[in-house]
Design a protein around this motif. Structure first.
Motif, PDB file in Angstrom:
ATOM      1  N   THR A   1       0.811  -1.216   0.000  1.00 25.26           N
ATOM      2  CA  THR A   1       0.000   0.000   0.000  1.00 25.26           C
ATOM      3  C   THR A   1       0.844   1.265   0.000  1.00 25.26           C
ATOM      4  O   THR A   1       0.320   2.355  -0.217  1.00 25.26           O
ATOM      5  CB  THR A   1      -0.955   0.019   1.211  1.00 25.26           C
TER       6      THR A   1
ATOM      7  N   GLU B   1       5.973  11.187   1.600  1.00 22.62           N
ATOM      8  CA  GLU B   1       4.615  10.679   1.818  1.00 22.62           C
ATOM      9  C   GLU B   1       4.070  11.245   3.126  1.00 22.62           C
ATOM     10  O   GLU B   1       4.797  11.368   4.109  1.00 22.62           O
ATOM     11  CB  GLU B   1       4.634   9.149   1.877  1.00 22.62           C
ATOM     12  N   ASP B   2       2.811  11.595   3.131  1.00 20.23           N
ATOM     13  CA  ASP B   2       2.166  12.142   4.314  1.00 20.23           C
ATOM     14  C   ASP B   2       2.180  11.115   5.452  1.00 20.23           C
ATOM     15  O   ASP B   2       1.856   9.938   5.244  1.00 20.23           O
ATOM     16  CB  ASP B   2       0.718  12.517   3.971  1.00 20.23           C
TER      17      ASP B   2
ATOM     18  N   LYS C   1       0.270  10.689   7.950  1.00 18.00           N
ATOM     19  CA  LYS C   1      -1.049  10.107   8.224  1.00 18.00           C
ATOM     20  C   LYS C   1      -1.349   8.973   7.244  1.00 18.00           C
ATOM     21  O   LYS C   1      -1.871   7.928   7.635  1.00 18.00           O
ATOM     22  CB  LYS C   1      -2.133  11.192   8.141  1.00 18.00           C
ATOM     23  N   ALA C   2      -0.995   9.156   5.982  1.00 17.71           N
ATOM     24  CA  ALA C   2      -1.201   8.111   4.980  1.00 17.71           C
ATOM     25  C   ALA C   2      -0.340   6.891   5.285  1.00 17.71           C
ATOM     26  O   ALA C   2      -0.787   5.748   5.129  1.00 17.71           O
ATOM     27  CB  ALA C   2      -0.898   8.639   3.583  1.00 17.71           C
TER      28      ALA C   2
ATOM     29  N   ARG D   1      -1.912   5.048   8.195  1.00 17.86           N
ATOM     30  CA  ARG D   1      -3.069   4.276   7.745  1.00 17.86           C
ATOM     31  C   ARG D   1      -2.639   2.984   7.063  1.00 17.86           C
ATOM     32  O   ARG D   1      -3.267   1.942   7.227  1.00 17.86           O
ATOM     33  CB  ARG D   1      -3.937   5.117   6.818  1.00 17.86           C
ATOM     34  N   ALA D   2      -1.569   3.058   6.284  1.00 12.92           N
ATOM     35  CA  ALA D   2      -1.053   1.866   5.614  1.00 12.92           C
ATOM     36  C   ALA D   2      -0.545   0.842   6.629  1.00 12.92           C
ATOM     37  O   ALA D   2      -0.816  -0.353   6.505  1.00 12.92           O
ATOM     38  CB  ALA D   2       0.059   2.248   4.645  1.00 12.92           C
TER      39      ALA D   2
END
Length: 64
Positions: A30, A44-45, A47-48, A51-52
């Motif tokens: 992901t 890359e953020d 938060k993202a 989440r991954a």
């Protein structure tokens, strides 16, 4: 999400030593086949990325 919060969540979920190991060694599809460290280093953020990690390790909803 700031990086400090990201690492606090990682440490809380996995423990300090293991969270660093996951970040450097675990490749997540992901994240485009990158590790957590690679994704963060490439902008890359956070938060993202969290989440991954959350999804990949099927962490409980309370750790969102």
């Amino acid at each position: 999400m700031r990086l400090t919060e990201f690492w606090q969540r990682m440490d809380s979920a996995f423990g300090r030593g293991y969270s660093r190991s996951i970040a450097t060694d675990q490749v997540l599809s992901t994240l485009g086949g990158r590790t957590v460290e690679q994704a963060l280093a490439q902008g890359e953020d956070a938060k993202a990325v969290w989440r991954a990690v959350h999804a990949a390790f099927e962490l409980p909803a309370t750790q969102r």
